[in-house]
Structures are given as structure tokens and as C-alpha cells.
Design a protein around this motif. Structure first.
Motif, PDB file in Angstrom:
ATOM      1  N   ASN A   1       0.818  -1.212   0.000  1.00 20.39           N
ATOM      2  CA  ASN A   1       0.000   0.000   0.000  1.00 20.39           C
ATOM      3  C   ASN A   1       0.853   1.264   0.000  1.00 20.39           C
ATOM      4  O   ASN A   1       0.474   2.272  -0.587  1.00 20.39           O
TER       5      ASN A   1
ATOM      6  N   PHE B   1      -1.383   4.206  -1.557  1.00 19.07           N
ATOM      7  CA  PHE B   1      -2.673   4.211  -0.852  1.00 19.07           C
ATOM      8  C   PHE B   1      -2.518   4.706   0.579  1.00 19.07           C
ATOM      9  O   PHE B   1      -3.456   5.249   1.151  1.00 19.07           O
TER      10      PHE B   1
ATOM     11  N   PRO C   1      -1.646   7.328  -5.199  1.00 18.17           N
ATOM     12  CA  PRO C   1      -1.730   6.312  -6.248  1.00 18.17           C
ATOM     13  C   PRO C   1      -1.623   6.951  -7.629  1.00 18.17           C
ATOM     14  O   PRO C   1      -1.965   8.118  -7.816  1.00 18.17           O
ATOM     15  N   GLY C   2      -1.129   6.187  -8.592  1.00 19.15           N
ATOM     16  CA  GLY C   2      -0.998   6.731  -9.937  1.00 19.15           C
ATOM     17  C   GLY C   2      -0.815   5.618 -10.945  1.00 19.15           C
ATOM     18  O   GLY C   2      -0.506   4.476 -10.592  1.00 19.15           O
ATOM     19  N   ALA C   3      -0.993   5.973 -12.206  1.00 18.88           N
ATOM     20  CA  ALA C   3      -0.993   4.977 -13.268  1.00 18.88           C
ATOM     21  C   ALA C   3       0.398   4.432 -13.568  1.00 18.88           C
ATOM     22  O   ALA C   3       0.546   3.507 -14.349  1.00 18.88           O
TER      23      ALA C   3
ATOM     24  N   ARG D   1       2.089   2.884 -11.436  1.00 21.32           N
ATOM     25  CA  ARG D   1       2.205   1.644 -10.660  1.00 21.32           C
ATOM     26  C   ARG D   1       0.907   0.866 -10.803  1.00 21.32           C
ATOM     27  O   ARG D   1      -0.145   1.303 -10.350  1.00 21.32           O
TER      28      ARG D   1
ATOM     29  N   VAL E   1      -1.717  -2.102 -10.016  1.00 21.13           N
ATOM     30  CA  VAL E   1      -2.009  -2.951  -8.864  1.00 21.13           C
ATOM     31  C   VAL E   1      -2.917  -4.104  -9.277  1.00 21.13           C
ATOM     32  O   VAL E   1      -3.902  -3.899  -9.994  1.00 21.13           O
TER      33      VAL E   1
ATOM     34  N   PHE F   1      -5.213  -6.978  -7.481  1.00 20.22           N
ATOM     35  CA  PHE F   1      -5.756  -7.226  -6.144  1.00 20.22           C
ATOM     36  C   PHE F   1      -6.038  -8.701  -5.919  1.00 20.22           C
ATOM     37  O   PHE F   1      -6.227  -9.468  -6.861  1.00 20.22           O
TER      38      PHE F   1
ATOM     39  N   ALA G   1      -4.177  -4.032 -15.256  1.00 24.00           N
ATOM     40  CA  ALA G   1      -3.055  -3.322 -14.643  1.00 24.00           C
ATOM     41  C   ALA G   1      -1.969  -3.022 -15.678  1.00 24.00           C
ATOM     42  O   ALA G   1      -1.250  -2.036 -15.557  1.00 24.00           O
TER      43      ALA G   1
END
Ligand SMILES: Nc1ncnc2c1ncn2[C@@H]1O[C@H](COP(=O)(O)OP(=O)(O)OP(=O)(O)O)[C@@H](O)[C@H]1O
Ligand SMILES: [Mg+2]
Lengths: 266, 288
Positions: free
Chosen positions: A54, A59, A77-79, A81, A83, A85, A151
Motif C-alpha cells: 500500500n 494508498f 496512487p498513480g498509473a 504503478r 495494482v 488485487f 493493470a
């Protein structure tokens, strides 16, 4: 080539209720992920793996320490990286194509481009025939593959995966391990991958960190190359029964269990 | 003898067909409670009930004052459709009631749903709207109906205000809990793909809340209709509730019963309409 750097990162959760004690979830974490590392984090439940992810995803902000992606501090958060889930987090009202291109839609990309990019990554995860299916019409493994394709669409510098295979059955899980490795090799991205499974960790990792709980720390770090053998032989089963693999597993299990005993004794 | 036997057998067959456990088709699960189609049984029940009604009234076992025959109720429906009763025709009364309920419903949709979403996503909104809504929500609308009469009279404005108040709370609270049904992972997912806060609210929260918003609308229009009919029986100059009450005052029982059927029929139509809208707007509902 990108670099993700953590310097002396601390995360302390406030006590859940007044009079409770705070949780030192991460203590002085130093970590560098670079090149095309496939970094796997392993550790008992509650040792701070998700917290660490996180922090990288943006986050949560650490209480102290720096988190840098290519020398720029991560503020949220940003594009850059991506993620993946544990519970896929697909949107039930969108079909596979629209779920996959969701990020491109947010970035206001043109419809044809969205379709092209999404189709490319859906092909990579082997779902090109399920474009108009809805999430509830997919199996658990297929949903995770959509999550992975999604992602990848924003072409992130690093993929952050929190137990992405944890909810799958043993056989699907093995197939997915190979798929993730293949995609890693083809896309040449950095990966940070959390798992509970020691076998999975040893098999997939190019670098492996073992964490211990309360306070959350990195207690061991390895460089591994079993994945390399897999790319050569494509025989995961026999790699996982190699003597050196079993030895490695024994060593790591000893660390994790030794750690538990140490904790039990106070 | 064989005739009796075969009759026994065929009726047994029929029973096992209606009540027994049939074979499981693909896509159904064996042992799921209450599985299978019940339409045929429902038709049998309805026809039986109407037949019983017809039978006891035509045999003269019950006086028409208490329960008129089905035929006379049907006849009344046709005649009052265009003839005046209690100040207006049946169509006129229905139109008055429908106008009130739809106006209030529309006003509630454009205000209660945004307020509910606001309460879900914003602390200040929640702080402002929580106390008034939680205060008046448990009060039955007929409890504050006298106050609305004092303030607004007994015309459309009063009726619309009353229904609006009655359905505002359930619609707002459903929208609010819809916001909560969105998972934290879905929100984090959107942010990690570069979404702005506005995009998260529009593309994730609002969409995710849609099933419960529509449930709120369905509850709202049903409850609004119930409240309106009751309010029209308390004080009104037109409306379907008013028609039934004036019929009762003159002991015109067939109009009373006809009115009850119309009220029920309209309520049923609202439900069908909302189900149709749900199927169109949230086909994924309950599927994941
Ligand atoms: N939001 C939170 N508030 C307070 N404490 C938290 C919060 N999230 C996690 N913790 C605590 O921080 C510690 C680390 O949690 P974290 O979720 O990072 O563990 P984990 O290694 O991912 O565990 P698991 O393998 O079970 O997922 C735990 O002791 C947990 O109780
Ligand atoms: Mg975790």
C-alpha cells in the motif's frame, strides 16, 4: 529502467480504540526494486506485507521515510504503478473488454486505441475469446487474468500484486504462476509480488524477502533463479522437486517458524 | 373400477407434477429451496378465489351490501370510468392521484438520491442531513399529515409535500448504503489507474450504488402510493382514495371494492415498471 526505492520507511497504525496499543506495521524498511526484479515478499500473516504494498501503491503515506520512483517521491496512487488485487476488484457492470480498458477510458483515450491496447493485453493473458463476457461469467482464474491485463494497460513501471493467486485452486494456481512469469519476461516490468506460499515464492522470485511481524521488518533477503530454469525447461513440476529447491524451502520454513518460536517466547 | 383407478393415477400424476421435485435442468441446482416455476399454481389459486367469490355471492349467502358479486364490480368499473362519482370520474380520480405520486416521486429522485450519495461520500453532508432524516424517518407519515394540512391545506401541494417527505428518507438512505456497498479495492483500483476523485465518484461509486438506488426508488414509489391513498382518505377533494371513502360513506360497496382493485392494480403496475427499469439499468444486480 526504473527504480523503486524505500528509505527508512515506518508505518505506525493508530490504536483501534482508546487505550489500545498502536501497531508498528513497518519499521525502518530499506528496499530497492530495480531493473526487472521479480521481488517476492513472504511472511506470516500480519507481518506488514499488504502495508508495504500500500505504501508503494501510494494508498497510504508512511509516518516517516522516503518512497521514490525514479527519484520522484510517491505522493499518492498513480498509473505508473499497476495494482493487481487479491479479489480481482473487477467492476461487475462492465464486460471483460471494458473492465480491461477502464484505465484507458479514465485517461480519455480514443475508443479505437482503448480497444487495441486492451485486446493486446487480453491476448497476452489468453482471454481474447471472452471480450464480451461479464465478470460473473468467468472463473476465478480468468478474473485474475483480467485484473492483470487491466493493470498492464497503463504501461506501469512496476506491477504490485497482493496475493493475486491466493484465492485460486492448486491447479489453476500453478498455471497462473507460469502465466505471470511469462508476462513478466515479455513485458520486462518490475514486479512486487506478495504470497503466503513458500513454493510459489521460491519458484517465481528473482529476489525474495522474508518479513517478520510486530514490528514489521525484512529479516532475510535472497537472490534466486529457479524462474530461469523454468524459462529453459518449462517444467515447473520437476523444478519444484529439485534438491536445491527443497533445501531452499526448508531453510525458509525454518526462518519463518524460528521466528514464530522467538515470538512465542516473548 | 379401472376407471376410478386411472382417475386416481392421473390425479396423482398431476399432483406430483405440481408439487413434486422435478428433474434438475442445466443451470439449476438440485435441492435449492423453492426452485421451479410457480405460475401455473398461481393461476389456479387466483381462479379458485374468484370462483369462490362468484359462487358465494351468486348463491345469495352474503348480502351485496357486504360483498357484491364480481359482475357488479366489473360493471361499476365500466360505468364509473366515464360517469361522475364523488366529484369526478374514475379516470379523473386516478389521474389526480397519479399526478401527485409521480410529481412527488420525481422531486424525490432529483433531490434524495444526490443527498444520499453526498451523505455516503462526504462527511459534512452526512453531518448536516443525518439528524433531520433520522428524526422524522421513523414517524409514520400519517403522524405529520395533520401538520401538513394546517400549513398547506388539502390540495395537491399538501399531498405532494406529504408523499415527498414520506419517500425522501428511504430513497436517500438507500442511495447512501449503496455508496457503502462499493468495495475499497474497487476504489483503490480506480485511483491506481489514474482516476480523479470526480471520476471515482462517477464511474465507480455511482455505478456501484445503482442497484440500491433503484431498490430505494422501488420502495419509494410503493410507499408513496400507500401514503397517498391513506392521505386522500383523510382529506381530499379528488383522488382514488377519496373516491373509495365517499363510496363507503354512501355504502356503495361495489365502488369500494372496485376502487380497491384499482389501487392494487396501480401499485402492481408501479412494481412491474420498476422491475423493468432494474432489468434495463442494472442487469448485473445480484450476480456478483
Ligand atoms: N488500517 C489498519 N489500521 C490499524 N491496523 C492495521 C491496519 N491495517 C493493518 N493493520 C495492522 O498492521 C499489521 C500488518 O498488517 P498487513 O495487512 O500489512 O499484514 P499482511 O502481512 O498483509 O497480512 P496478511 O498476510 O494476513 O495479509 C497487522 O498487525 C494489522 O493488524
Ligand atoms: Mg495482506
Amino acid at each position: 529502467m526504473s527504480v523503486l526505492q524505500l528509505n527508512k520507511v515506518n508505518v505506525i497504525y493508530p490504536p483501534p480504540k482508546r487505550g489500545g496499543s498502536e501497531v508498528h506495521a513497518l519499521e525502518d524498511i530499506n528496499l530497492t526494486i530495480e531493473g526487472n526484479d521479480f521481488m517476492v515478499a513472504l511472511g506470516a500473516s500480519g507481518c506488514g506485507k499488504t502495508t508495504l504494498l500500500n505504501v508503494m501503491a501510494g494508498f497510504i503515506q508512511p509516518n516517516s521515510g522516503d518512497v521514490l520512483l525514479d527519484s520522484r517521491p510517491i505522493k499518492g496512487p498513480g498509473a505508473d504503478r499497476g495494482v493487481v488485487f487479491q479479489q480481482h476488484a473487477l467492476l461487475p457492470w462492465l464486460n471483460v473488454m471494458d473492465n480491461t480498458s477502464f484505465g484507458l477510458m479514465l485517461q480519455k483515450k480514443k475508443s479505437e486505441e482503448r480497444k487495441k491496447v486492451a485486446a493486446k493485453y487480453l491476448g497476452l493473458v489468453g482471454l481474447e475469446e471472452f471480450l464480451s463476457h461479464y465478470p460473473y461469467q468467468l472463473s476465478g482464474g480468468m478474473r485474475q487474468r483480467v485484473g492483470l491485463a487491466r493493470a498492464l494497460t497503463s504501461n506501469p513501471a512496476i506491477l504490485l500484486m497482493d496475493e493475486p493467486l491466493g484465492a485460486l485452486d492448486a491447479i489453476t494456481r500453478e498455471t497462473m504462476q507460469e502465466l505471470v512469469l511469462d508476462i513478466w519476461r515479455q513485458t520486462k516490468k518490475m514486479v512486487f509480488f506478495i504470497t503466503h506460499s513458500v513454493d510459489e515464492a521460491i519458484f517465481m522470485a528473482s529476489r525474495l524477502i522474508v518479513m517478520s511481524p510486530r514490528p514489521g521488518r525484512i529479516i532475510h533477503s535472497y537472490k534466486l533463479d529457479f524462474y530461469q530454469k523454468f524459462f529453459e525447461t518449462r517444467d515447473a513440476r520437476s523444478i519444484k522437486s529439485l534438491p536445491e529447491f527443497i533445501e531452499m524451502r526448508q531453510e525458509i520454513l525454518d526462518i519463518i517458524h524460528g521466528d514464530e518460536i522467538r515470538i512465542d517466547q516473548g | 373400477m379401472s376407471l376410478v383407478n386411472s382417475f386416481k393415477e392421473s390425479s396423482l400424476n398431476y399432483f406430483s407434477k405440481v408439487f413434486g421435485r422435478g428433474p434438475v435442468k442445466p443451470g439449476e441446482s438440485y435441492g435449492a429451496p423453492g426452485i421451479g416455476n410457480s405460475t401455473a399454481i398461481s393461476v389456479v389459486t387466483s381462479v379458485t378465489l374468484i370462483f369462490l367469490w362468484w359462487f358465494v355471492t351468486n348463491m345469495g349467502w352474503i348480502k351485496p351490501l357486504f360483498l357484491p358479486t364480481p359482475e357488479s364490480v366489473l360493471k361499476k368499473f365500466v360505468s364509473v370510468w366515464s360517469e361522475d362519482f364523488g366529484g369526478s370520474t374514475l379516470w379523473g380520480h386516478s389521474k389526480a392521484s397519479l399526478f401527485r405520486v409521480f410529481t412527488a416521486f420525481f422531486l424525490a429522485c432529483v433531490t434524495a438520491i444526490p443527498v444520499g450519495i453526498g451523505m455516503g461520500v462526504n462527511r459534512v453532508f452526512r453531518g448536516v442531513f443525518d439528524p433531520p432524516i433520522e428524526f422524522y424517518r421513523p414517524i409514520p407519515p400519517l403522524g405529520y399529515l395533520p401538520l401538513t394540512i394546517i400549513w398547506l391545506g388539502i390540495e395537491d401541494l399538501q399531498k405532494i409535500t406529504l408523499i415527498y417527505l414520506a419517500i425522501f428518507a428511504p430513497m436517500a438512505l438507500n442511495a447512501r448504503s449503496g455508496v457503502r456497498s462499493v468495495t475499497i479495492e474497487q476504489i483503490q483500483m480506480a485511483y491506481s489507474l489514474g482516476a480523479t476523485r470526480a471520476q471515482v465518484i462517477w464511474h465507480v461509486i455511482l455505478k456501484g450504488a445503482m442497484p440500491e438506488i433503484l431498490t430505494g426508488m422501488r420502495i419509494g414509489i410503493g410507499f408513496g402510493w400507500t401514503t397517498l391513498v391513506a392521505a386522500e382518505m383523510v382529506a381530499a377533494e379528488a383522488g382514488i382514495g377519496h373516491m373509495v371513502l365517499s363510496a363507503a360513506e354512501f355504502l356503495v360497496t361495489d365502488v369500494v371494492i372496485m376502487g380497491i382493485f384499482v389501487i392494487g392494480g396501480i401499485a402492481y403496475m408501479f412494481d412491474l415498471l420498476m422491475r423493468f427499469i432494474e432489468r434495463k439499468i442494472v442487469p448485473w444486480k445480484g450476480k456478483m
